[in-house]
Write an enzyme that holds these catalytic residues in place. Sequence first.
Site, PDB file in Angstrom:
ATOM      1  N   ASP A  16       0.785  -1.248   0.000  1.00 13.65           N
ATOM      2  CA  ASP A  16       0.000   0.000   0.000  1.00 13.65           C
ATOM      3  C   ASP A  16       0.814   1.294   0.000  1.00 13.65           C
ATOM      4  OD1 ASP A  16      -2.003  -1.891   0.212  1.00 13.65           O
ATOM      5  OD2 ASP A  16      -2.883  -1.089   2.049  1.00 13.65           O
ATOM      6  N   ASP A  54      -4.541  -0.817  -1.897  1.00 17.45           N
ATOM      7  CA  ASP A  54      -5.855  -0.672  -1.291  1.00 17.45           C
ATOM      8  C   ASP A  54      -6.759  -0.074  -2.375  1.00 17.45           C
ATOM      9  OD1 ASP A  54      -7.011  -1.195   1.263  1.00 17.45           O
ATOM     10  OD2 ASP A  54      -7.135   0.948   1.692  1.00 17.45           O
ATOM     11  N   HIS A  60     -17.596   2.863   0.260  1.00 14.73           N
ATOM     12  CA  HIS A  60     -17.155   1.594   0.862  1.00 14.73           C
ATOM     13  C   HIS A  60     -17.529   1.517   2.346  1.00 14.73           C
ATOM     14  CE1 HIS A  60     -14.167  -1.442   2.256  1.00 14.73           C
ATOM     15  NE2 HIS A  60     -14.518  -1.993   1.110  1.00 14.73           N
ATOM     16  N   LYS A 113      -6.991  -4.976  -3.056  1.00 16.83           N
ATOM     17  CA  LYS A 113      -7.770  -5.512  -1.932  1.00 16.83           C
ATOM     18  C   LYS A 113      -8.745  -4.473  -1.423  1.00 16.83           C
ATOM     19  CE  LYS A 113      -4.024  -4.308   1.209  1.00 16.83           C
ATOM     20  NZ  LYS A 113      -4.717  -3.279   2.005  1.00 16.83           N
ATOM     21  N   CYS A 158      -2.329  -2.720   7.691  1.00 12.83           N
ATOM     22  CA  CYS A 158      -2.213  -3.606   6.527  1.00 12.83           C
ATOM     23  C   CYS A 158      -0.949  -4.462   6.551  1.00 12.83           C
ATOM     24  CB  CYS A 158      -2.340  -2.797   5.241  1.00 12.83           C
ATOM     25  SG  CYS A 158      -4.011  -2.117   5.059  1.00 12.83           S
TER      26      CYS A 158
HETATM   27 ZN   LIG Z   1      -8.608   0.974   2.963  1.00 14.14          ZN
END
Ligand SMILES: [Zn+2]
Length: 212
Positions: A16, A54, A60, A113, A158
């Site tokens: 990320d 990401d 979301h 992801k 993450c």
């Molecule tokens: Zn995120």
Amino acid sequence: MTDPAMGADDALLIVDVQNDFCAGGALAVPDGDAVVPLANALARRFPIVVLTQDWHTPGHASFASTHGRSPFETIDLAYGCQVLWPDHCVMGTDGAAFHPALDVPNAQLIVRKGFHPSIDSYSAFVEADHATPTGLAGYLRERGVTRLFVAGLATDFCVAWTALDAAKAGFEVTIIEDACRAIDLEGSLEAAWKNLAAAGVKRAQTAAIGGA
Ligand SMILES: [Zn+2]
């Protein structure tokens, strides 16, 4: 060139390193940009390099705005407790793009992801419902990887979740500590290192593995 110390079964996973997690981004990790030169140098020492990104839908489930809440509050979703974040890394936006100075031409796979609207995914292996696989474990196994080295953002989210799932999947995992930066939300960094140590995840510095 690949460092002779690294074998054909060694992979580097760079987590990320995206605009929204760096300076000026929607969810900037303090000093996040500092990992870029280290990631660039490390990548040149590994025969197998994978990047993660990401990659969220607009609206979301991990976004505070979706629930009319404030960032960094928590909420119970179908799969458990979810930290709510500012809108970040919306698919196809500049914020979701890799940091412009990330220079890893030899990366062979990009794992995206968090693209299911109702499930977050800190981990590059299994989404936050602890059930939906991303396919990364299968990819690494088919390529004969046994040792996985992890760098990137953020250490306590993450990177940590990815490392824990990698260990669970049977890989020997090392986090390259100085090539990561943390968010550190209410003790999350200390808690992450504790969980990582319990799972047998090792810590190393970039210099010790010949990266910079
Ligand atoms: Zn995120």
